[in-house]
Design a protein around this motif. Structure first.
Motif, mmCIF file in Angstrom:
data_model
loop_
_atom_site.group_PDB
_atom_site.id
_atom_site.type_symbol
_atom_site.label_atom_id
_atom_site.label_comp_id
_atom_site.label_asym_id
_atom_site.label_seq_id
_atom_site.Cartn_x
_atom_site.Cartn_y
_atom_site.Cartn_z
ATOM 1 N N GLU A 57 33.933 33.904 42.566
ATOM 2 C CA GLU A 57 34.334 34.915 42.093
ATOM 3 C C GLU A 57 33.373 35.529 41.072
ATOM 4 O OE1 GLU A 57 36.958 37.219 42.623
ATOM 5 O OE2 GLU A 57 38.057 35.622 43.834
ATOM 6 N N HIS A 58 32.695 34.738 40.205
ATOM 7 C CA HIS A 58 31.731 35.134 39.510
ATOM 8 C C HIS A 58 30.243 35.774 40.324
ATOM 9 C CE1 HIS A 58 33.170 34.211 35.529
ATOM 10 N NE2 HIS A 58 33.641 32.990 35.967
ATOM 11 N N LYS A 60 30.664 36.936 43.234
ATOM 12 C CA LYS A 60 31.087 38.126 43.808
ATOM 13 C C LYS A 60 30.961 39.332 42.731
ATOM 14 C CE LYS A 60 35.284 39.298 44.409
ATOM 15 N NZ LYS A 60 36.776 39.424 44.904
ATOM 16 N N ARG A 61 31.227 39.089 41.659
ATOM 17 C CA ARG A 61 31.278 40.216 40.678
ATOM 18 C C ARG A 61 29.765 40.546 40.311
ATOM 19 N NH1 ARG A 61 34.839 36.883 37.238
ATOM 20 N NH2 ARG A 61 36.972 37.454 38.139
#
Length: 78
Positions: A57-58, A60-61
């Motif tokens: 998720e990090h 992707k951000r």
């Protein structure tokens, strides 16, 4: 060429108009997209799934922020 483009757009709109659960329809693509980042942060698959997902998720951000930065630069340049 423009006729083909408009026909594709019409077909897409009709298809989406018949889609009651948008999340279900896009879930496979979203899962595949996130798998890309999971492989990036844990190429050997050694991390626990929850940790791998959190790190992905990090990643992707960070990817999305890079895209936003490029978009801003393109607007300033053009």
């Amino acid at each position: 060429m423009a006729d083909k483009d408009i026909n594709k757009r019409i077909a897409a709109e009709v298809s989406w108009s018949r889609t009651y659960d948008r999340r279900a329809r896009t879930r496979p693509a979203l899962q595949k997209f996130l798998e890309r980042f999971e492989k990036e942060v844990d190429p050997d698959g050694k991390l626990p799934p929850d940790e791998r997902r959190r790190l992905a998720e990090h990643a992707k951000r960070a990817y999305m922020l890079r895209l936003a930065k490029r978009a801003v630069a393109a607007r300033k340049a053009g």
